[in-house]
Design a protein around this motif. Structure first.
Motif, PDB file in Angstrom:
ATOM      1  N   GLY A 185      13.949  16.649   2.874  1.00 40.68           N
ATOM      2  CA  GLY A 185      13.967  17.574   1.676  1.00 40.68           C
ATOM      3  C   GLY A 185      13.667  17.195   0.284  1.00 40.68           C
ATOM      4  O   GLY A 185      13.453  18.118  -0.542  1.00 40.68           O
ATOM      5  N   GLU A 186      13.128  15.796   0.302  1.00 36.07           N
ATOM      6  CA  GLU A 186      12.370  15.474  -0.944  1.00 36.07           C
ATOM      7  C   GLU A 186      11.229  15.838  -1.204  1.00 36.07           C
ATOM      8  O   GLU A 186      10.338  16.121  -0.211  1.00 36.07           O
ATOM      9  N   PRO A 187      10.863  16.076  -2.313  1.00 32.18           N
ATOM     10  CA  PRO A 187       9.245  16.443  -2.739  1.00 32.18           C
ATOM     11  C   PRO A 187       8.623  15.145  -2.451  1.00 32.18           C
ATOM     12  O   PRO A 187       8.651  14.008  -2.920  1.00 32.18           O
ATOM     13  N   VAL A 188       7.328  15.405  -2.099  1.00 29.72           N
ATOM     14  CA  VAL A 188       6.322  14.552  -1.815  1.00 29.72           C
ATOM     15  C   VAL A 188       5.003  14.909  -2.492  1.00 29.72           C
ATOM     16  O   VAL A 188       4.718  16.312  -2.400  1.00 29.72           O
ATOM     17  N   GLY A 189       4.125  14.224  -2.584  1.00 34.21           N
ATOM     18  CA  GLY A 189       2.610  14.696  -3.021  1.00 34.21           C
ATOM     19  C   GLY A 189       1.837  13.569  -3.473  1.00 34.21           C
ATOM     20  O   GLY A 189       2.207  12.294  -3.605  1.00 34.21           O
ATOM     21  N   ARG A 200       0.789  -1.044  -0.016  1.00 32.56           N
ATOM     22  CA  ARG A 200      -0.008   0.025  -0.016  1.00 32.56           C
ATOM     23  C   ARG A 200       0.880   1.192  -0.063  1.00 32.56           C
ATOM     24  O   ARG A 200       1.850   1.446   0.921  1.00 32.56           O
ATOM     25  N   ALA A 201       0.474   2.138  -0.863  1.00 31.05           N
ATOM     26  CA  ALA A 201       1.137   3.317  -1.071  1.00 31.05           C
ATOM     27  C   ALA A 201       0.777   4.437   0.158  1.00 31.05           C
ATOM     28  O   ALA A 201      -0.443   4.321   0.491  1.00 31.05           O
ATOM     29  N   VAL A 202       1.400   5.129   0.833  1.00 24.59           N
ATOM     30  CA  VAL A 202       1.277   6.087   1.784  1.00 24.59           C
ATOM     31  C   VAL A 202       1.080   7.504   1.157  1.00 24.59           C
ATOM     32  O   VAL A 202       2.154   8.108   1.012  1.00 24.59           O
ATOM     33  N   PRO A 203      -0.097   8.127   1.092  1.00 24.54           N
ATOM     34  CA  PRO A 203      -0.221   9.128   0.490  1.00 24.54           C
ATOM     35  C   PRO A 203       0.260  10.469   1.239  1.00 24.54           C
ATOM     36  O   PRO A 203       0.419  10.239   2.294  1.00 24.54           O
ATOM     37  N   ALA A 204       0.610  11.403   0.542  1.00 27.28           N
ATOM     38  CA  ALA A 204       1.061  12.628   1.164  1.00 27.28           C
ATOM     39  C   ALA A 204       0.681  13.895   0.589  1.00 27.28           C
ATOM     40  O   ALA A 204       0.333  13.903  -0.543  1.00 27.28           O
ATOM     41  N   PRO A 205       0.450  14.913   1.356  1.00 30.53           N
ATOM     42  CA  PRO A 205       0.081  16.375   0.628  1.00 30.53           C
ATOM     43  C   PRO A 205       1.075  16.622  -0.136  1.00 30.53           C
ATOM     44  O   PRO A 205       2.403  16.365   0.291  1.00 30.53           O
ATOM     45  N   GLN A 206       0.992  17.749  -0.743  1.00 33.36           N
ATOM     46  CA  GLN A 206       2.062  18.248  -1.725  1.00 33.36           C
ATOM     47  C   GLN A 206       2.958  19.115  -0.906  1.00 33.36           C
ATOM     48  O   GLN A 206       2.435  19.860  -0.043  1.00 33.36           O
ATOM     49  N   GLY A 207       4.500  19.068  -1.215  1.00 35.86           N
ATOM     50  CA  GLY A 207       5.292  19.808  -0.130  1.00 35.86           C
ATOM     51  C   GLY A 207       6.601  18.987  -0.347  1.00 35.86           C
ATOM     52  O   GLY A 207       6.906  18.176  -0.973  1.00 35.86           O
ATOM     53  N   HIS A 208       7.556  19.332   0.774  1.00 36.79           N
ATOM     54  CA  HIS A 208       8.764  18.796   0.895  1.00 36.79           C
ATOM     55  C   HIS A 208       8.794  17.940   2.328  1.00 36.79           C
ATOM     56  O   HIS A 208       8.139  18.552   3.422  1.00 36.79           O
ATOM     57  N   VAL A 209       9.651  17.032   2.674  1.00 37.31           N
ATOM     58  CA  VAL A 209       9.774  16.397   3.951  1.00 37.31           C
ATOM     59  C   VAL A 209      10.697  17.298   4.624  1.00 37.31           C
ATOM     60  O   VAL A 209      11.836  17.911   4.638  1.00 37.31           O
ATOM     61  N   ALA A 210      10.107  17.808   5.767  1.00 34.19           N
ATOM     62  CA  ALA A 210      10.719  18.800   6.656  1.00 34.19           C
ATOM     63  C   ALA A 210      11.434  18.356   7.853  1.00 34.19           C
ATOM     64  O   ALA A 210      12.489  18.463   8.519  1.00 34.19           O
ATOM     65  N   ARG A 211      10.783  17.145   8.310  1.00 27.79           N
ATOM     66  CA  ARG A 211      11.203  16.496   9.739  1.00 27.79           C
ATOM     67  C   ARG A 211      10.743  15.104   9.632  1.00 27.79           C
ATOM     68  O   ARG A 211       9.443  14.643   9.221  1.00 27.79           O
ATOM     69  N   ILE A 212      11.376  14.129  10.121  1.00 29.58           N
ATOM     70  CA  ILE A 212      10.951  12.813  10.209  1.00 29.58           C
ATOM     71  C   ILE A 212      11.256  12.350  11.699  1.00 29.58           C
ATOM     72  O   ILE A 212      12.377  12.414  12.278  1.00 29.58           O
ATOM     73  N   ILE A 234       5.312  17.547   6.728  1.00 31.16           N
ATOM     74  CA  ILE A 234       5.678  18.068   5.408  1.00 31.16           C
ATOM     75  C   ILE A 234       5.632  19.687   5.672  1.00 31.16           C
ATOM     76  O   ILE A 234       4.593  20.261   6.190  1.00 31.16           O
ATOM     77  N   GLY A 235       6.661  20.430   4.887  1.00 33.80           N
ATOM     78  CA  GLY A 235       6.585  21.927   4.879  1.00 33.80           C
ATOM     79  C   GLY A 235       7.642  22.144   4.030  1.00 33.80           C
ATOM     80  O   GLY A 235       7.936  21.656   2.835  1.00 33.80           O
ATOM     81  N   GLU A 236       8.376  23.229   4.294  1.00 31.24           N
ATOM     82  CA  GLU A 236       9.452  23.714   3.807  1.00 31.24           C
ATOM     83  C   GLU A 236      10.758  22.494   3.497  1.00 31.24           C
ATOM     84  O   GLU A 236      10.810  21.820   4.628  1.00 31.24           O
ATOM     85  N   PRO A 237      11.645  22.621   2.400  1.00 30.92           N
ATOM     86  CA  PRO A 237      12.480  21.387   2.346  1.00 30.92           C
ATOM     87  C   PRO A 237      13.604  21.618   3.434  1.00 30.92           C
ATOM     88  O   PRO A 237      14.048  22.749   3.757  1.00 30.92           O
ATOM     89  N   ALA A 238      13.881  20.487   4.236  1.00 32.96           N
ATOM     90  CA  ALA A 238      14.872  20.436   5.128  1.00 32.96           C
ATOM     91  C   ALA A 238      16.104  20.106   4.476  1.00 32.96           C
ATOM     92  O   ALA A 238      16.382  19.273   3.808  1.00 32.96           O
ATOM     93  N   GLU A 239      17.218  20.612   4.956  1.00 30.79           N
ATOM     94  CA  GLU A 239      18.545  20.683   4.548  1.00 30.79           C
ATOM     95  C   GLU A 239      19.023  19.328   5.404  1.00 30.79           C
ATOM     96  O   GLU A 239      19.328  19.588   6.538  1.00 30.79           O
TER      97      GLU A 239
END
Length: 427
Positions: free
Chosen positions: A378-382, A330-342, A411-416
């Motif tokens: 930092g990677e884009p998701v959506g 099963r794929a885990v859906p995500a809102p449009q954005g970037h990975v800010a923290r895990i 999900i938010g601003e891309p994290a470095e």
């Protein structure tokens, strides 16, 4: 001296621990002459007062010598690696054959997972027929002929640690750096090593989440192992995101095979960094290390090791045919954005809830389940780029894991991302 009470009192009063005292405690733990009450009192004294570097060295040596210590007569150095544990940490499956392909010998005695971090033996037991329990003569034969073997510890390896490990849990002394150090190193040094490299994780998925705690442990391990006569260095490495893209036993084996076949990524990068440290400690050249991996030489050694330990001879050519597949993906859906923290620990608990790990020692696990294609910082998701793929035994488990994975990602601003290797600790 056969009474452990003066040794316990000396540690309690801050007078430290010497070699004879450590030997008395370790032997008493192994043969039962030190009672549970005395062992608990000793552990609490060590936690509250500490024993310093000399005391840690004495305790490590004594616990190592409480059981069988391997001796080797081989044509090259004997080396190993230890990791403090993380998510997607499949380094051992790539590192051992890579080092063996460079002419050093890797008799790796590993453990099974407990809690949110996976165990090397659990990953290997996802391979049909792979036998982690090997008699010593067979272990020696595989190391001599293949260059590496990865097995479970036998009952006569550091029996003092096996007893003290349980006492620490019951007495509330698990967090003692002195006892953690002696526990880790007594088992590793019983393998008769010439050199050891340590991978101490720091970050949200590590056991030691704070940088200062990871540094304290790394320094204690390096000082103690070198003091006990084994050339040792440590890398403090990032665990604010999973190391590999997969978490779960069969999935991680498949990823390790892809790295052995040339796939790029953090798993490859850290393996190369740790391998270079290990070779340098053993007095070997590090030149051409990447070429050794890219040539397929390490993959060939891995295939030989798997076959020697009972696994299929064609695993490298047909991994999908041998590694069990979960019935639900099963794929885990995500809102449009970037990975800010895990929250990496939460990802580990998601794998645990799927059945891919154990809460109590001895529990069975489902090698098929886990997470794959995990998004990194930092990677884009959506809608067209999910957070991960869930591999589950049934729809109910998949739904629970889906919610857990979504909660683990911000999900938010891309994290470095921070550096993969945060620090290097040497003698």
């Amino acid at each position: 001296m056969t009474d452990p009470r003066p040794v316990i009192a000396a540690v309690r009063d801050g007078r430290g621990l010497d070699g004879p005292g450590a030997a008395l405690i370790a032997q008493g733990l192994a043969d039962g002459s030190v009672s549970d009450a005395q062992a608990g009192a000793f552990a609490m004294a060590v936690l509250t007062k500490g024993v310093g570097t000399k005391g840690r060295v004495a305790l490590t040596r004594a616990m190592r010598d409480s059981g069988h210590v391997l001796q080797w007569d081989l044509s090259g150095p004997v080396v190993d690696k230890h990791s403090s544990g993380g998510i997607g940490d499949t380094v051992s499956l790539v590192l051992a054959p890579l080092l063996a392909a460079r002419g050093v010998f890797v008799p790796m005695i590993s453990g099974r997972g407990l809690g949110h971090t996976g165990g090397t033996l659990d990953k290997l037991e996802a391979i049909p027929g792979f036998l982690c329990d090997q008699p010593e003569d067979e272990f020696r034969r595989i190391v001599r002929t293949v260059g590496c073997a990865i097995i479970a510890a036998t009952g006569d390896v550091a029996p003092a640690d096996r007893r003290l490990y349980g006492i620490r849990d019951e007495s509330g002394t698990v967090e003692s750096i002195d006892l953690i150090t002696a526990s880790i190193l007594s088992k590793k040094l019983a393998a008769g090593l010439d050199a050891l490299v340590l991978d101490v994780k720091s970050g949200s998925g590590a056991i030691l989440k704070k940088p200062d705690s990871a540094e304290r442990l790394a320094r204690a391990l390096v000082e103690t192992a070198n003091g006990a006569g084994c050339r040792t260095a440590a890398l403090i490495t990032d665990m604010d995101q999973p190391l590999a893209r997969s978490a779960g036993n069969a999935l991680e084996v498949a990823e390790a095979i892809r790295v052995l076949r040339g796939e790029a990524g953090a798993l490859r990068d850290l393996t190369l960094a740790l391998a270079a440290e290990c070779l340098a400690l053993a007095g070997q050249s590090v030149d051409g290390l990447e070429a050794t991996l890219d040539s397929g030489a390490a993959a060939e050694v891995f295939g030989r090791m798997v076959a020697a330990q009972g696994g299929p001879r064609d695993l490298l050519d047909r991994p999908a045919a041998h590694l069990g597949a979960a019935p639900v993906i099963r794929a885990v859906p995500a809102p449009q954005g970037h990975v800010a923290r895990i929250d990496v620990t939460a990802l580990g608990h998601a794998v645990l809830a799927l059945g891919g790990g154990r809460v109590r020692a001895g529990e069975g696990i489902d090698h098929r389940v886990g997470l794959d294609r995990m998004a990194k910082l930092g990677e884009p998701v959506g809608p067209d780029r999910p957070l991960a793929l869930i591999h589950a035994a049934d729809d109910t488990a998949a739904e629970v894991a889906l919610a857990a994975v979504q909660a683990a990602y911000v999900i938010g601003e891309p994290a470095e991302p921070g550096p993969l290797v945060r620090d290097r600790i040497t003698a």
